[in-house]
Design a protein around this motif. Structure first.
Motif, mmCIF file in Angstrom:
data_model
loop_
_atom_site.group_PDB
_atom_site.id
_atom_site.type_symbol
_atom_site.label_atom_id
_atom_site.label_comp_id
_atom_site.label_asym_id
_atom_site.label_seq_id
_atom_site.Cartn_x
_atom_site.Cartn_y
_atom_site.Cartn_z
ATOM 1 N N LYS A 114 81.212 156.970 87.656
ATOM 2 C CA LYS A 114 82.777 156.713 88.231
ATOM 3 C C LYS A 114 83.251 155.182 88.123
ATOM 4 O O LYS A 114 84.143 155.021 88.947
ATOM 5 C CB LYS A 114 83.055 157.427 89.490
ATOM 6 N N ASP A 115 82.600 154.427 87.354
ATOM 7 C CA ASP A 115 82.855 152.941 87.274
ATOM 8 C C ASP A 115 82.652 152.252 88.531
ATOM 9 O O ASP A 115 83.469 151.485 88.798
ATOM 10 C CB ASP A 115 84.188 152.793 86.731
ATOM 11 N N ARG A 116 81.766 152.638 89.394
ATOM 12 C CA ARG A 116 81.534 152.156 90.780
ATOM 13 C C ARG A 116 80.466 151.258 90.394
ATOM 14 O O ARG A 116 79.350 151.223 89.899
ATOM 15 C CB ARG A 116 80.878 153.017 91.821
#
Length: 182
Positions: free
Chosen positions: A76-78
């Motif tokens: 989740k593009d964390r």
């Protein structure tokens, strides 16, 4: 899931600043070792420190003041880790750069640090001007020192009692890695 490594894009800098603020909050907190020579009250990434980092991303090497950064991203593009290379601030050192890095507390000892370091080393090897990567590390940070040694860095010097942080004496270890031997 294995995080992917990506260049830090300036449009994603606010997310990076949030990650780095969280990361730096671990520095010397609740029994955690120091990984930056920064007092607990100064463990934040904001103001001129953040603005200078951001500006340096737009400077093209070998122009003085350049910086390149990569982040490890989950699905989740964390952001869960980072590494950056930057120009030495001293003149006549354009053939050398400095490395800095960190990994989110939940992802430490997962191999991300090695992957991030490999990306930075590969970038330096591809830059025909770059010959050395240097770093400084808190001498008591054995985990980081082992990571750097596995990547081929060797010790170049130790400054005892280099910093006084939160009432303690902090030794600083310098290490280097040759990336080109012509």
């Amino acid at each position: 899931m294995t995080p992917r490594i990506s260049d830090l894009q300036t449009r994603d800098f606010s997310q990076f600043a949030q990650y780095l603020n969280d990361h730096i909050s671990d520095n010397g907190a609740e029994g955690q070792p120091l990984f930056q020579p920064i007092a607990r009250v100064d463990c934040h990434f904001a103001g001129e420190r953040a603005a200078g980092f951001r500006r340096a991303l737009d400077v093209v090497p070998p122009t003085p003041g350049w910086r390149r950064a990569w982040v490890a991203l989950t699905g989740k593009d964390r952001i869960v880790g980072h590494v950056d290379l930057r120009a030495h601030p001293a003149p006549y050192m354009a053939h050398r750069c400095l490395v800095g890095m960190g990994v989110h507390r939940e992802w430490r000892r997962s191999g991300i640090g090695q992957r991030l370091l490999d990306v930075a080393i590969d970038w330096a090897k591809a830059d025909h001007q770059m010959e050395w990567i240097d770093l400084q590390v808190i001498a008591s940070n054995a985990v980081a020192i082992r990571l750097y040694e596995r990547a081929g860095f060797t010790e170049t010097g130790l400054i005892r009692d280099c910093f006084r942080v939160d009432g303690g004496q902090v030794d600083y270890l310098s290490m280097t890695l040759p990336v080109r031997r012509d």
